[in-house]
Design a protein around this motif. Structure first.
Motif, short mmCIF file in Angstrom:
data_model
loop_
_atom_site.label_atom_id
_atom_site.label_comp_id
_atom_site.label_asym_id
_atom_site.label_seq_id
_atom_site.Cartn_x
_atom_site.Cartn_y
_atom_site.Cartn_z
N THR A 121 3.90 -28.22 -33.94
CA THR A 121 4.22 -28.33 -35.36
C THR A 121 2.92 -28.32 -36.13
O THR A 121 1.93 -28.91 -35.70
N SER A 122 2.89 -27.63 -37.27
CA SER A 122 1.67 -27.62 -38.06
C SER A 122 1.78 -28.72 -39.12
O SER A 122 2.82 -29.37 -39.25
N VAL A 123 0.70 -28.92 -39.89
CA VAL A 123 0.79 -29.84 -41.03
C VAL A 123 0.58 -29.05 -42.33
O VAL A 123 0.20 -29.60 -43.34
N CYS A 124 0.82 -27.71 -42.27
CA CYS A 124 0.43 -26.86 -43.40
C CYS A 124 1.39 -26.93 -44.58
O CYS A 124 1.02 -26.54 -45.68
N THR A 125 2.61 -27.38 -44.35
CA THR A 125 3.54 -27.54 -45.48
C THR A 125 4.09 -28.97 -45.41
O THR A 125 4.06 -29.60 -44.34
N ALA A 126 4.63 -29.43 -46.51
CA ALA A 126 5.20 -30.80 -46.53
C ALA A 126 6.36 -30.87 -45.53
O ALA A 126 6.53 -31.88 -44.84
N GLU A 127 7.11 -29.77 -45.43
CA GLU A 127 8.27 -29.75 -44.53
C GLU A 127 7.80 -29.88 -43.07
O GLU A 127 8.36 -30.64 -42.30
N HIS A 128 6.74 -29.14 -42.72
CA HIS A 128 6.19 -29.25 -41.35
C HIS A 128 5.69 -30.66 -41.08
O HIS A 128 5.90 -31.21 -40.01
N ALA A 129 4.99 -31.21 -42.06
CA ALA A 129 4.40 -32.55 -41.88
C ALA A 129 5.51 -33.58 -41.66
O ALA A 129 5.38 -34.46 -40.81
N MET A 130 6.61 -33.43 -42.39
CA MET A 130 7.70 -34.41 -42.24
C MET A 130 8.40 -34.24 -40.88
O MET A 130 8.83 -35.21 -40.28
N GLU A 131 8.46 -32.98 -40.42
CA GLU A 131 9.04 -32.72 -39.10
C GLU A 131 8.16 -33.36 -38.01
O GLU A 131 8.65 -33.98 -37.07
N LEU A 132 6.85 -33.23 -38.20
CA LEU A 132 5.92 -33.81 -37.23
C LEU A 132 6.02 -35.33 -37.24
O LEU A 132 5.94 -35.99 -36.19
N ASN A 133 6.25 -35.88 -38.43
CA ASN A 133 6.39 -37.34 -38.53
C ASN A 133 7.58 -37.83 -37.69
O ASN A 133 7.49 -38.84 -36.99
N LYS A 134 8.67 -37.07 -37.74
CA LYS A 134 9.86 -37.44 -36.93
C LYS A 134 9.52 -37.36 -35.44
O LYS A 134 9.86 -38.24 -34.66
N LYS A 135 8.82 -36.27 -35.06
CA LYS A 135 8.44 -36.10 -33.64
C LYS A 135 7.56 -37.26 -33.19
O LYS A 135 7.68 -37.75 -32.08
N LEU A 136 6.66 -37.68 -34.10
CA LEU A 136 5.73 -38.76 -33.74
C LEU A 136 6.47 -40.07 -33.51
O LEU A 136 6.12 -40.83 -32.60
N GLU A 137 7.50 -40.33 -34.33
CA GLU A 137 8.26 -41.58 -34.16
C GLU A 137 8.85 -41.64 -32.75
O GLU A 137 8.84 -42.69 -32.12
N ASP A 138 9.35 -40.50 -32.23
CA ASP A 138 9.88 -40.47 -30.85
C ASP A 138 8.75 -40.58 -29.84
O ASP A 138 8.87 -41.26 -28.82
N PHE A 139 7.65 -39.89 -30.17
CA PHE A 139 6.50 -39.85 -29.26
C PHE A 139 5.95 -41.27 -29.00
O PHE A 139 5.59 -41.60 -27.88
N TYR A 140 5.88 -42.10 -30.06
CA TYR A 140 5.33 -43.45 -29.89
C TYR A 140 6.15 -44.26 -28.88
O TYR A 140 5.62 -45.14 -28.21
N LYS A 141 7.47 -43.94 -28.77
CA LYS A 141 8.32 -44.68 -27.83
C LYS A 141 8.01 -44.29 -26.39
O LYS A 141 8.24 -45.04 -25.46
N ASN A 142 7.52 -43.05 -26.22
CA ASN A 142 7.27 -42.56 -24.87
C ASN A 142 6.03 -41.64 -24.90
O ASN A 142 6.14 -40.42 -24.80
N PRO A 143 4.84 -42.25 -25.10
CA PRO A 143 3.65 -41.42 -25.36
C PRO A 143 3.13 -40.67 -24.14
O PRO A 143 3.52 -40.98 -23.01
N GLY A 144 2.26 -39.72 -24.38
CA GLY A 144 1.66 -38.90 -23.32
C GLY A 144 0.52 -38.11 -23.93
O GLY A 144 0.10 -38.38 -25.07
N PRO A 145 0.01 -37.09 -23.24
CA PRO A 145 -1.15 -36.35 -23.76
C PRO A 145 -0.82 -35.56 -25.04
O PRO A 145 0.30 -35.10 -25.22
#
Ligand SMILES: Cc1cc2nc3c(=O)[nH]c(=O)nc-3n(C[C@H](O)[C@H](O)[C@H](O)COP(=O)(O)OP(=O)(O)OC[C@H]3O[C@@H](n4cnc5c(N)ncnc54)[C@H](O)[C@@H]3O)c2cc1C
Length: 430
Positions: A121-145
């Motif tokens: 996911t890029s951070v180039c648009t607000a929509e991409h950034a918000m999508e990445l934010n959702k992915k990160l919330e899941d990622f923090y529960k089960n982190p990795g590289p």
């Protein structure tokens, strides 16, 4: 009858041009045509991705602000330009006649590595950034590289550095950093090159900062493929390598959108479809067409083994917008005065706890002045600048008198210069 200036794009470049025009000529008819209904402060999109900002903090609806300043707003994308007939057609079927057209659409994003658009996911648009934010919330529960990177042809490396450093800070705060190896993979010949041949000691600073924050890096390579669990890159000998990842943020490269290409090869650069402009950001063939912002074709500062482009940063864009507004108003008034932007840049890479700031003037070497600083207070300067810029957008004046005075006092910089010879590539010395 007053002249009609159409500004295509409602980002930093488009809004700055429209406001400068309004300030210089109260009688002009100005129309902003932009696909997104809001102005978004792009430099804060990495912060949006990390949940450090809300969408409402860094955006403002254009329909609420532009009419207040006597600027018409059409919330549609431009579809095609007929430069011989001075007409812009919108996706909604409107045909708009212009006396002057300013193209400020920003980039079309090109996800050039296989699987890049699907799995990173890029951070180039607000929509991409918000999508990445959702992915990160899941990622923090089960982190990795994590892999942060930039594919060949990228011109905007700053957000990749920022995202890597800011993620490091966020993971540390959450007590997860030791579970997350971060790798930065880039097409730059070395870290800190940033599409600019480096800025002062940026190579050493970036290398030291990455080492301090335990971020591994690989430079001078091509990311060729992104998969759900790995990023694959190739070195200059064509040898391939794999880096495991659970989450990736890979910067796309930029090109001009279809609407620029529709204007033909005298307006669109044949290679990247960006707007062909001269030193004064005027199209050399169609003198009533101007380009401002990321969509303008500026040649790379140097050839790199893997292609990289020159970034167009906020300060450079504000300078382009001011020069273009002056050039249009001069033309309307039959004045021979023409202006070129200085193309100097202040860039601050936020790192959460602190930040790294660079000033280069001009951005395109040889440079007269280079300054840099890494400090805690730079982080607060970056946040304060965001609030200041949003205030400027809401009040309708992006170039208040004190700003130029302050920048001149601190850095000796002047946003625009009288240009005796507009022919020549943008950024080249007059
Ligand atoms: C994630 C990120 C972070 C950055 N951070 C910094 C930073 O910290 N400091 C710095 O100096 N620079 C930064 N930059 C670089 C630069 O300042 C921004 O890219 C800036 O937003 C560019 O402004 P722009 O007006 O050229 O394009 P944009 O901001 O992209 O605006 C273009 C507008 O045109 C609209 N549009 C697109 N196509 C059409 C069409 N066909 N018709 C009509 N409208 C259209 C878009 O919807 C958008 O509203 C960053 C860039 C990115 C991507």
């Amino acid at each position: 009858m007053s002249k009609h200036v159409v500004v295509l794009g409602g980002g930093i470049g488009g809004i700055a041009t429209a406001y400068n025009l309004r300030k210089l000529d109260k009688n002009l008819r100005i129309t902003v045509v932009s696909g997104r209904p809001y102005f978004g402060f792009t430099p804060a999109y990495p912060h949006l991705a990390l949940g450090w900002r809300k969408f409402e903090d860094i955006t403002v609806p254009l329909a609420n602000i532009l009419p207040k300043h006597g600027i018409e707003f059409i919330n549609e994308n431009g579809e095609s330009i007929d430069p011989d007939a001075n007409k812009l057609k919108t996706t909604g079927g409107k045909e708009i006649h212009y006396d002057y057209l300013v193209i400020a659409t920003g980039p079309k994003l090109v996800f050039g590595a296989e699987g890049q658009e699907q799995y990173s996911t890029s951070v180039c648009t607000a929509e991409h950034a918000m999508e990445l934010n959702k992915k990160l919330e899941d990622f923090y529960k089960n982190p990795g590289p994590v892999v942060v990177g930039a594919i060949p042809g990228v011109s905007c490396f700053g957000p990749a550095y920022e995202f890597a450093f800011m993620l490091h800070y966020e993971l540390k705060k959450r007590g997860l950093r030791h579970k997350v190896p971060i790798t930065y993979i880039t097409s730059e010949p070395y870290v800190g090159h940033m599409g600019l041949g480096g800025v002062g000691p940026s190579r050493r600073l970036m290398e030291d900062t990455m080492a301090e924050r335990s971020i591994s890096y690989v430079a001078n390579v091509k990311i060729t493929k992104v998969e759900p669990d790995k990023v694959i890159y190739e070195d200059l000998e064509g040898k391939t390598y794999e880096v495991p990842c659970k989450l990736s943020m890979i910067m796309p490269r930029f090109m001009g959108p279809e609407v620029v290409a529709s204007a033909g090869d005298k307006v669109a650069n044949p290679v990247n479809k960006m707007v062909i402009v001269n030193r004064c950001f005027q199209n050399p063939t169609y003198k009533n067409i101007f380009g401002v912002g990321v969509v303008t074709a500026i040649p790379p500062v140097e050839q790199t083994p893997i292609p990289t482009g020159v970034p167009k940063t906020g300060m450079m864009i504000e300078q382009m917008a001011l020069a273009v507004a002056h050039n249009i108003v001069s033309d309307i008034r039959n004045s021979a005065d023409r202006y070129a932007p200085e193309l100097s840049a202040i860039c601050i890479a936020d790192m959460g706890s602190d930040a790294m700031g660079f000033y280069a003037s001009p951005v395109i070497p040889p440079r007269s002045v280079v300054k840099y600083k890494k400090a805690l207070w730079m982080h607060w300067i970056k946040s304060a600048f965001e609030k200041y810029f949003m205030w400027k957008v809401k009040t309708g004046d992006v170039a208040p008198f004190f700003e130029e005075k302050m920048l001149s006092l601190i850095f000796g910089t002047h946003p625009i210069h009288v240009c005796k010879d507009c022919a020549g590539s943008p950024g080249s010395a007059c």
